[in-house]
Design a protein around this motif. Sequence first.
Motif, short mmCIF file in Angstrom:
data_model
loop_
_atom_site.label_atom_id
_atom_site.label_comp_id
_atom_site.label_asym_id
_atom_site.label_seq_id
_atom_site.Cartn_x
_atom_site.Cartn_y
_atom_site.Cartn_z
N MET A 1 0.84 -1.18 0.00
CA MET A 1 0.00 0.00 0.00
C MET A 1 0.89 1.24 0.00
SD MET A 1 -3.02 0.84 2.66
CE MET A 1 -4.54 1.11 1.81
N GLU A 2 0.56 2.17 -0.85
CA GLU A 2 1.35 3.39 -0.98
C GLU A 2 1.03 4.37 0.14
OE1 GLU A 2 1.81 6.90 -4.31
OE2 GLU A 2 1.02 4.95 -4.89
N LYS A 3 2.08 4.92 0.75
CA LYS A 3 1.88 5.90 1.82
C LYS A 3 2.11 7.30 1.26
CE LYS A 3 3.14 6.95 6.48
NZ LYS A 3 2.13 6.69 7.42
N HIS A 4 1.18 8.19 1.53
CA HIS A 4 1.27 9.56 1.05
C HIS A 4 1.65 10.50 2.19
CE1 HIS A 4 -0.47 8.64 -2.86
NE2 HIS A 4 -1.33 7.85 -2.22
N SER A 5 2.33 11.57 1.85
CA SER A 5 2.68 12.59 2.84
C SER A 5 1.51 13.53 3.02
CB SER A 5 3.89 13.39 2.36
OG SER A 5 5.00 12.56 2.24
N PRO A 6 1.32 14.06 4.23
CA PRO A 6 0.24 15.02 4.43
C PRO A 6 0.47 16.29 3.63
CG PRO A 6 1.55 14.77 6.44
CD PRO A 6 2.08 13.80 5.44
N LEU A 7 -0.62 16.95 3.29
CA LEU A 7 -0.58 18.22 2.58
C LEU A 7 -0.65 19.36 3.59
CD1 LEU A 7 -3.20 17.41 -0.20
CD2 LEU A 7 -0.71 17.36 -0.42
N SER A 8 -0.13 20.51 3.22
CA SER A 8 -0.29 21.69 4.08
C SER A 8 -1.74 22.17 3.97
CB SER A 8 0.66 22.80 3.65
OG SER A 8 0.25 23.33 2.40
N LEU A 9 -2.16 22.96 4.93
CA LEU A 9 -3.51 23.50 4.88
C LEU A 9 -3.70 24.35 3.63
CD1 LEU A 9 -6.29 23.71 6.17
CD2 LEU A 9 -5.46 25.65 7.50
N ALA A 10 -2.67 25.10 3.24
CA ALA A 10 -2.75 25.92 2.02
C ALA A 10 -2.98 25.04 0.79
CB ALA A 10 -1.48 26.75 1.86
N GLN A 11 -2.30 23.90 0.71
CA GLN A 11 -2.50 22.99 -0.41
C GLN A 11 -3.91 22.43 -0.43
OE1 GLN A 11 0.92 20.55 0.71
NE2 GLN A 11 1.76 20.85 -1.37
N ILE A 12 -4.41 22.05 0.73
CA ILE A 12 -5.76 21.50 0.83
C ILE A 12 -6.78 22.55 0.40
CG2 ILE A 12 -7.53 20.68 2.45
CD1 ILE A 12 -5.21 19.33 4.01
N LEU A 13 -6.63 23.78 0.89
CA LEU A 13 -7.57 24.84 0.53
C LEU A 13 -7.48 25.19 -0.95
CD1 LEU A 13 -7.39 27.09 3.72
CD2 LEU A 13 -9.10 25.36 3.12
N SER A 14 -6.31 25.03 -1.54
CA SER A 14 -6.15 25.24 -2.97
C SER A 14 -6.94 24.19 -3.76
CB SER A 14 -4.67 25.18 -3.35
OG SER A 14 -4.51 25.33 -4.73
N HIS A 15 -6.90 22.95 -3.30
CA HIS A 15 -7.70 21.90 -3.94
C HIS A 15 -9.19 22.19 -3.80
CE1 HIS A 15 -4.70 18.92 -5.18
NE2 HIS A 15 -4.04 19.22 -4.06
N LEU A 16 -9.59 22.64 -2.62
CA LEU A 16 -10.99 23.00 -2.40
C LEU A 16 -11.40 24.13 -3.33
CD1 LEU A 16 -13.68 22.83 -0.87
CD2 LEU A 16 -12.67 24.31 0.89
N PHE A 71 -4.85 15.31 5.20
CA PHE A 71 -5.19 14.60 3.97
C PHE A 71 -6.58 15.01 3.52
CE2 PHE A 71 -2.21 12.09 6.38
CZ PHE A 71 -1.26 11.75 5.43
N MET A 72 -6.82 14.96 2.21
CA MET A 72 -8.13 15.35 1.71
C MET A 72 -8.60 14.38 0.66
SD MET A 72 -7.94 17.40 -1.40
CE MET A 72 -6.93 16.58 -2.58
N LEU A 73 -9.92 14.36 0.46
CA LEU A 73 -10.55 13.48 -0.51
C LEU A 73 -11.82 14.16 -0.98
CD1 LEU A 73 -10.37 10.63 -1.78
CD2 LEU A 73 -11.63 9.80 0.19
#
Length: 88
Positions: A1-16, A71-73
């Motif tokens: 299973m691939e492990k991902h690094s957490p995103l910064s809050l700025a990155q998450i909000l950019s995706h949103l 993390f976000m989805l």
Amino acid sequence: MEKHSPLSLAQILSHLASVLGYKQTGTFYIATDNNTSCRFAINAGKLTHCTHRRDQGQAALLSLLETTGGFMLFFRKSVTSIPRQRRT
């Protein structure tokens, strides 16, 4: 299973922001780095609901800003129309 690094809050909000910009419909989930969760309900690019911890709305947004990332989805809701049958 691939492990991902957490995103910064700025990155998450950019995706949103991208989801909102493309006028998507669905649910945007965030699992924060401090083990809390946040959920945004989105309809055609508009935020309709937000929860974080036990907070809702603006209070949820403010408490989310206290986190540093995680993390976000995004689950997109497919809108399909079902043809109606004619009644005879």
